[in-house]
Motif scaffolding. Sequence first.
Motif, mmCIF file in Angstrom:
data_model
loop_
_atom_site.group_PDB
_atom_site.id
_atom_site.type_symbol
_atom_site.label_atom_id
_atom_site.label_comp_id
_atom_site.label_asym_id
_atom_site.label_seq_id
_atom_site.Cartn_x
_atom_site.Cartn_y
_atom_site.Cartn_z
ATOM 1 N N THR A 89 0.830 -1.234 -0.048
ATOM 2 C CA THR A 89 -0.040 -0.071 -0.172
ATOM 3 C C THR A 89 0.890 1.424 -0.030
ATOM 4 N N ALA A 90 2.030 1.200 0.654
ATOM 5 C CA ALA A 90 2.902 2.228 0.607
ATOM 6 C C ALA A 90 3.559 2.226 -0.738
ATOM 7 N N ALA A 91 3.683 1.450 -1.410
ATOM 8 C CA ALA A 91 4.110 1.590 -2.852
ATOM 9 C C ALA A 91 3.042 2.183 -3.808
ATOM 10 N N ILE A 92 2.053 1.949 -3.431
ATOM 11 C CA ILE A 92 0.521 2.370 -4.274
ATOM 12 C C ILE A 92 0.506 3.811 -3.853
ATOM 13 N N ILE A 93 0.839 4.174 -2.737
ATOM 14 C CA ILE A 93 0.610 5.545 -2.273
ATOM 15 C C ILE A 93 2.029 6.474 -3.171
ATOM 16 N N GLY A 94 3.018 5.664 -2.760
ATOM 17 C CA GLY A 94 4.397 6.279 -3.557
ATOM 18 C C GLY A 94 4.196 6.637 -5.089
ATOM 19 N N HIS A 95 3.515 5.869 -5.718
ATOM 20 C CA HIS A 95 3.137 5.984 -7.245
ATOM 21 C C HIS A 95 2.021 7.004 -7.556
ATOM 22 N N VAL A 96 1.369 7.398 -6.506
ATOM 23 C CA VAL A 96 0.241 8.452 -6.672
ATOM 24 C C VAL A 96 0.612 9.611 -6.607
ATOM 25 N N SER A 97 1.298 10.227 -5.663
ATOM 26 C CA SER A 97 1.865 11.466 -5.810
ATOM 27 C C SER A 97 2.762 11.706 -4.614
ATOM 28 N N ALA A 98 3.646 12.623 -4.594
ATOM 29 C CA ALA A 98 4.765 13.138 -3.601
ATOM 30 C C ALA A 98 3.808 13.640 -2.473
ATOM 31 N N ASP A 99 3.085 14.466 -2.738
ATOM 32 C CA ASP A 99 2.162 15.007 -1.650
ATOM 33 C C ASP A 99 1.375 13.947 -0.740
ATOM 34 N N MET A 100 0.881 12.830 -1.403
ATOM 35 C CA MET A 100 0.246 11.907 -0.637
ATOM 36 C C MET A 100 1.261 11.286 0.154
ATOM 37 N N VAL A 101 2.345 10.908 -0.172
ATOM 38 C CA VAL A 101 3.554 10.310 0.463
ATOM 39 C C VAL A 101 3.861 11.050 1.852
ATOM 40 N N ALA A 102 4.083 12.617 1.657
ATOM 41 C CA ALA A 102 4.255 13.205 2.766
ATOM 42 C C ALA A 102 3.236 13.316 3.832
ATOM 43 N N ALA A 103 1.876 13.334 3.184
ATOM 44 C CA ALA A 103 0.945 13.319 4.153
ATOM 45 C C ALA A 103 0.668 11.873 4.880
ATOM 46 N N ASN A 104 0.888 10.768 4.048
ATOM 47 C CA ASN A 104 0.784 9.699 4.920
ATOM 48 C C ASN A 104 1.855 9.247 5.912
ATOM 49 N N SER A 105 2.981 9.989 5.685
ATOM 50 C CA SER A 105 4.251 9.942 6.430
ATOM 51 C C SER A 105 3.889 10.512 7.842
ATOM 52 N N VAL A 106 3.204 11.489 7.933
ATOM 53 C CA VAL A 106 2.826 12.382 9.248
ATOM 54 C C VAL A 106 1.675 11.524 9.625
ATOM 55 N N ALA A 107 0.821 11.289 8.852
ATOM 56 C CA ALA A 107 -0.520 10.535 9.375
ATOM 57 C C ALA A 107 -0.090 9.142 10.185
ATOM 58 N N SER A 108 0.878 8.234 9.618
ATOM 59 C CA SER A 108 1.308 7.090 10.181
ATOM 60 C C SER A 108 2.016 7.236 11.525
ATOM 61 N N VAL A 109 2.647 8.427 11.521
ATOM 62 C CA VAL A 109 3.436 8.773 12.840
ATOM 63 C C VAL A 109 2.349 8.991 13.997
ATOM 64 N N VAL A 110 1.458 9.802 13.531
ATOM 65 C CA VAL A 110 0.391 10.324 14.516
ATOM 66 C C VAL A 110 -0.459 9.073 14.927
ATOM 67 N N LYS A 111 -0.895 8.203 14.091
ATOM 68 C CA LYS A 111 -1.470 6.987 14.467
ATOM 69 C C LYS A 111 -0.694 6.185 15.262
ATOM 70 N N ASN A 112 0.438 5.721 15.111
ATOM 71 C CA ASN A 112 1.261 4.978 15.772
ATOM 72 C C ASN A 112 1.602 5.534 17.255
#
Length: 461
Positions: free
Chosen positions: A266-289
């Motif tokens: 799923t991270a690979a899918i997000i990585g091939h969608v857009s760099a902005d989504m990668v950045a947002a997902n990076s932060v969201a994952s940290v907050v969730k953890n």
Amino acid sequence: MKERIQLTTLMDRNFNRELMTLVIPIALQNLISAMVISADVVMLGTISQTAMSAVSLAGQITFALTLFYMGMSTGAGILTAQYWGKKDLQTIQRVLSIACMFSLCISVMFFLVSFLYPAMLMQFFTNDDELIGYGSKFLQMNSFSYLAMGISQMYLSVIRSMENARLSAWISSLCLILNIVFNALCIFVFFPSMPELAIAAVALATVLARFIELACCIVHSVTKGTIRFRLPVRDTIQRNLLKDFLKYTMPVQGNYIVWGGALTATAAIIGHVSADMVAANSVASVVKNLAIVLCGGIASGGSVLIGKYLGKGEIDKARQTGNRMNLYALIFGIIAGCTILLIKPLVFSFVNLNVTAQSYLEGMLFISAFYCIAKSINSTNIAGIFTAGGDSQFGFWCDTVVMWFIILPLGYLCAFVWEVSPIVLYMVISLDEIVKLPAAFIRYRQYKWLNNITRSFAQTG
């Protein structure tokens, strides 16, 4: 009647005290561990969004290796907790030796691939040349930490399953705090405006912290430990114990690989969608953890108690412990979700994202709040209660079906065929815990996890 109520109240208090002495140190350890990842992301985000995204993607390799550690440490923990109920320290010593042997072999494999072929690994997650370049530098340096992590994680898992969670948390917390301090020095003092050097220095800081952690484990083992690092002994007892280790570890290992492999996909899918989504997902994952650290403590601490009770033959007490753990999992899952919603303004004040990435992060945090409730209950049952009683195959089959036959196909279709919005895509790939919830609850009520899996090795010897 009054005396019975007083006795029940006293038993409840003793149980809560016993559970919390395990849960709080484990939760603290999980919190600090998540904070290290958070610190990397947040501090690198102050330099460059690209640097933050690259390290986040490169961290997927470490995450994949951690899945192996989690599987092996869970298998070792299952056996340790039950033999701890029997106070069989000699068998626990053998369990540690077996776990370290397997863990070191896996660590060397990951080290060689990450050190020799970092760019090839990064290309799996993104086709952005800048992200590949930054991520490769981080991955190549960080690979040396794998050589220390494998051994230290097995030792900490075993002593934690012997109800020595405070020491395990102290060692991990000390080294993880050192990691944060080293990272801060590298980013804000030594290389504040040089992203490439800052990334390499952050990786080096992680390596130093991991080797310090291993040194602490070795010193404790030699000076005060009831178990020590030793080479495996080849005899009948060891062969039988190895069979048990593989029997209960392999399904758990398969479960973590299936689940983690799906998350990596799923991270690979997000990585091939857009760099902005990668950045947002990076932060969201940290907050969730960060939000669910206490939930992980309930699962880990409760599994130690259940394993101990089952090893002692106290089946009814193990069942009561499982019921109480589910109640706590629901409560702390709700608290975790509310925490995410409350700290959203604080999150946006700390990270430096562009307008598009901020809009993605807003929706991701809202979805994550509901995700945490189901995640808390599922992790407590599947990763905690079931495995403590030797019922380790359910999680493997559940994650295989849900992640690989439902979530990933839907995620691929949403991203590349239907081309839905990034927020809808994120919601779809976050449905896994909701889908697993009914099946996990039914499995729990069947009570197939109430098993004493210990052997009488004294007689065998």
